[in-house]
Design a protein around this motif. Sequence first.
Motif, short mmCIF file in Angstrom:
data_model
loop_
_atom_site.label_atom_id
_atom_site.label_comp_id
_atom_site.label_asym_id
_atom_site.label_seq_id
_atom_site.Cartn_x
_atom_site.Cartn_y
_atom_site.Cartn_z
N GLU A 1 56.63 19.03 0.65
CA GLU A 1 55.69 17.91 0.79
C GLU A 1 54.51 18.10 -0.18
OE1 GLU A 1 53.57 17.36 4.61
OE2 GLU A 1 55.46 16.41 5.12
N GLU A 2 54.09 19.36 -0.30
CA GLU A 2 52.95 19.68 -1.17
C GLU A 2 53.29 19.43 -2.64
OE1 GLU A 2 51.27 23.76 -0.87
OE2 GLU A 2 50.32 22.81 0.85
N PHE B 1 43.06 20.53 -11.74
CA PHE B 1 44.28 20.77 -12.54
C PHE B 1 44.07 21.86 -13.59
CE2 PHE B 1 45.45 16.40 -11.14
CZ PHE B 1 46.69 16.71 -10.60
N MET C 1 53.08 15.86 -3.27
CA MET C 1 51.69 15.38 -3.25
C MET C 1 51.02 15.68 -4.59
SD MET C 1 48.92 16.04 -0.26
CE MET C 1 50.02 16.47 1.03
N ILE C 2 51.30 16.86 -5.13
CA ILE C 2 50.72 17.25 -6.43
C ILE C 2 51.30 16.36 -7.54
CG2 ILE C 2 50.67 19.11 -8.15
CD1 ILE C 2 50.60 21.01 -5.59
N ARG C 3 52.60 16.13 -7.48
CA ARG C 3 53.21 15.25 -8.49
C ARG C 3 52.58 13.86 -8.44
NH1 ARG C 3 58.95 13.03 -7.21
NH2 ARG C 3 57.56 11.74 -5.96
N ASP C 4 52.42 13.33 -7.23
CA ASP C 4 51.84 11.99 -7.09
C ASP C 4 50.39 11.96 -7.55
OD1 ASP C 4 54.25 11.28 -6.11
OD2 ASP C 4 53.63 11.09 -4.02
N ALA C 5 49.66 13.04 -7.25
CA ALA C 5 48.25 13.10 -7.67
C ALA C 5 48.16 13.09 -9.19
CB ALA C 5 47.59 14.36 -7.11
N LEU D 1 39.53 17.50 -10.28
CA LEU D 1 40.71 17.49 -9.39
C LEU D 1 41.36 18.87 -9.30
CD1 LEU D 1 42.33 14.07 -10.34
CD2 LEU D 1 41.19 14.65 -8.21
N GLY E 1 43.31 26.64 -7.95
CA GLY E 1 44.02 25.81 -6.98
C GLY E 1 45.03 26.60 -6.16
N GLY E 2 45.44 27.77 -6.65
CA GLY E 2 46.40 28.59 -5.91
C GLY E 2 47.77 27.94 -5.78
N MET E 3 48.13 27.13 -6.77
CA MET E 3 49.42 26.43 -6.70
C MET E 3 50.52 27.25 -7.37
SD MET E 3 48.76 23.80 -5.07
CE MET E 3 47.28 23.00 -4.46
N ARG F 1 50.42 11.91 -11.23
CA ARG F 1 50.88 10.59 -11.69
C ARG F 1 49.76 9.56 -11.56
NH1 ARG F 1 56.26 8.78 -8.91
NH2 ARG F 1 57.05 10.46 -10.22
N ASP F 2 49.11 9.56 -10.40
CA ASP F 2 48.00 8.61 -10.19
C ASP F 2 46.89 8.85 -11.21
OD1 ASP F 2 49.34 7.51 -8.11
OD2 ASP F 2 48.14 8.45 -6.52
N PHE F 3 46.59 10.13 -11.43
CA PHE F 3 45.53 10.47 -12.39
C PHE F 3 45.92 9.97 -13.79
CE2 PHE F 3 43.99 13.39 -15.67
CZ PHE F 3 42.63 13.21 -15.52
#
Lengths: 379, 248
Positions: free
Chosen positions: A7-8, A50, A11-15, A48, A62-64, A17-19
């Motif tokens: 899910e995360e 990134f 969410m990151i992909r969508d964020a 954000l 971000g710890g991603m 994309r939106d950006f």
Amino acid sequence: MNFEFTEEHLMIRDAARDFAQRELLPGVIERDDKAIYPTEQVKKLAELGFLGMLVGSKYDGGGMDTISYVLAMEEISKVDSSVAVIMSVNNSLVCWGVEKYGTEEQKEKYLKPMARGEKIGAFLLSEPEAGSDATSQRTTAIDMGDHYLVNGTKNWITNGKSASTYIVFAQTHKELKHRGINALIVEADTEGISVGPHENKMGMRASDTHSVMFNNVKVPKENRLGEEGFGFKLAMKSLEGGRIGIASQALGIASGAYELALKYAQERKAFGKEIINHQVIAFKLADMAVEIEAARYFCLKAAWLKDQGKPYGHASAMAKLYAAETAMKVTTEAVQIHGGYGYVKEYHVERLMREAKLTQIYEGTSEIQKIVISRGLMD
Amino acid sequence: MKILVCISNVPDTTTKVKFKEDNTLLDDSGIQWIINPWDELALTRALELKEDAGNSVNEVCVINVGGSLTEATLRKALAIGADKAIRIDACPSDAYHVAGQIAEYLKENVYDLIFSGIESSDYNGSSVGAMLAEFMNYSGISSVTNVNLDDDIVVSRAIPGGKQMIKTETPFVAIVQKGIAKEPRIPSMRGIMMARKKPLEVIPAAELPVLTQTVKFELPQAKGTCKMIDPEHVEQLVELLKNEAKVL
């Protein structure tokens, strides 16, 4: 084996994309045309998180994981690779090395501001006569006891002017060849550093690529990254991860061009029907889709290996090679599908084609990737 | 002060809508779900109010009536900045049912301000907010384009040709229109990371009657092909409008 994103991840992909759609698409053509550095866009990218998404939260990042990074890089590169390369260099070439090999003091002083995106980093390895052959560094870092004295010229430096923090590779013990190279953290405003003019590039024109000259630059000893002579190894290790970033960028360039071509082919009519209904165009799109999907798997595989703590240099070289070659092929076909419209700037695909070319060259040319891959076959 | 934002989980606006089971049910295979755009703006405004040090908002909670599928949407709301999320575990049958479920929750949990989007972009019922206000006997203000919580609570609403400012008291339901916030927020990396640790509470649905049942969905007819008329042949356009489109 699991092909599901979390899910995360989504969410990151969508964020991303939106950006990209909201903040990068407006003005991307003008920024590229006039080579305008994306100051506002980079600021928002930093807000954000990134710019330091791969850095651990302990150091304000971000710890991603790397899978998230691939997804974000793809979405941003679909729209504006000049911004994507700023993000890639900061994350995987600069922050990564400081986090992995830096002292606590170095992390506190240099890594945290870069992870927050308040400061930008640059990776100064290439020289006028040391590109693919990075062992032949001419820049010197003479050991003066409490500091190094740096002299030389670095070329093709992404973030050359915008960066506040440089990682500089320089030769300290020439007789030891590449084992005599050190990596130094250098503040860009140190006396003796001068930055050359903005390179007038074919693509990614909005990112600031410069030469950086060092004339008797004093760098404190405590700014060395890793042990004495660890510089070359650090450079190679950084590039292993950097290649995942550039492979993902190439993937984004390819998928961005493909999406535009697919949309255009469904709208444009010729001989009484949409051109996608002509087999010659439909098959081009099918080939593009297949190669993009394969490139995506390469990128995700390399990222997964890195996240698992397994060796990933071989996989990242394969990903970089395949994705860059795919980007070149797919963008060329996307221009072809657009016909005359593809050759003008308003339709974006010509820009993507120019951007694709660089992915075959920087952070290791396609030819260098083949050397890395073939050597890996013999291991 | 506590704010509750009602969140509807809707298909992405670019979804190609299909139905199943004899056109009585949405075929949700392959659909990407998003926060209803009006609700997303409401959440943005709620967070702005919380961040404004000049007022006393100390909690923003999001609530949704839906199955486990909607949790991704709620977690996005948490990543954007909501403090906690509630999912009432029920299939949202119609506006009356949804409003009734939220009202049951509100009877046990006090909130000062409830935001509800003016409509949802899937079924466009435009009823949940008003029904919720009615169930709770709160004032419900529709077409809200701004909420100001300074000394007095002043709500702006869009009316034809201008706007109306209304003073009100808590608790109330603000049924919000576009303009309530400039644009929805993109979750930050830090927000996404923090969302992991925020509470997402699932509560059982109340026993409420479902009063309506969908008999059938129909898609609009496909658009006809567009005919281009040369600007020099206006008479041809008149002819087509008169005899083919029969609008003259």
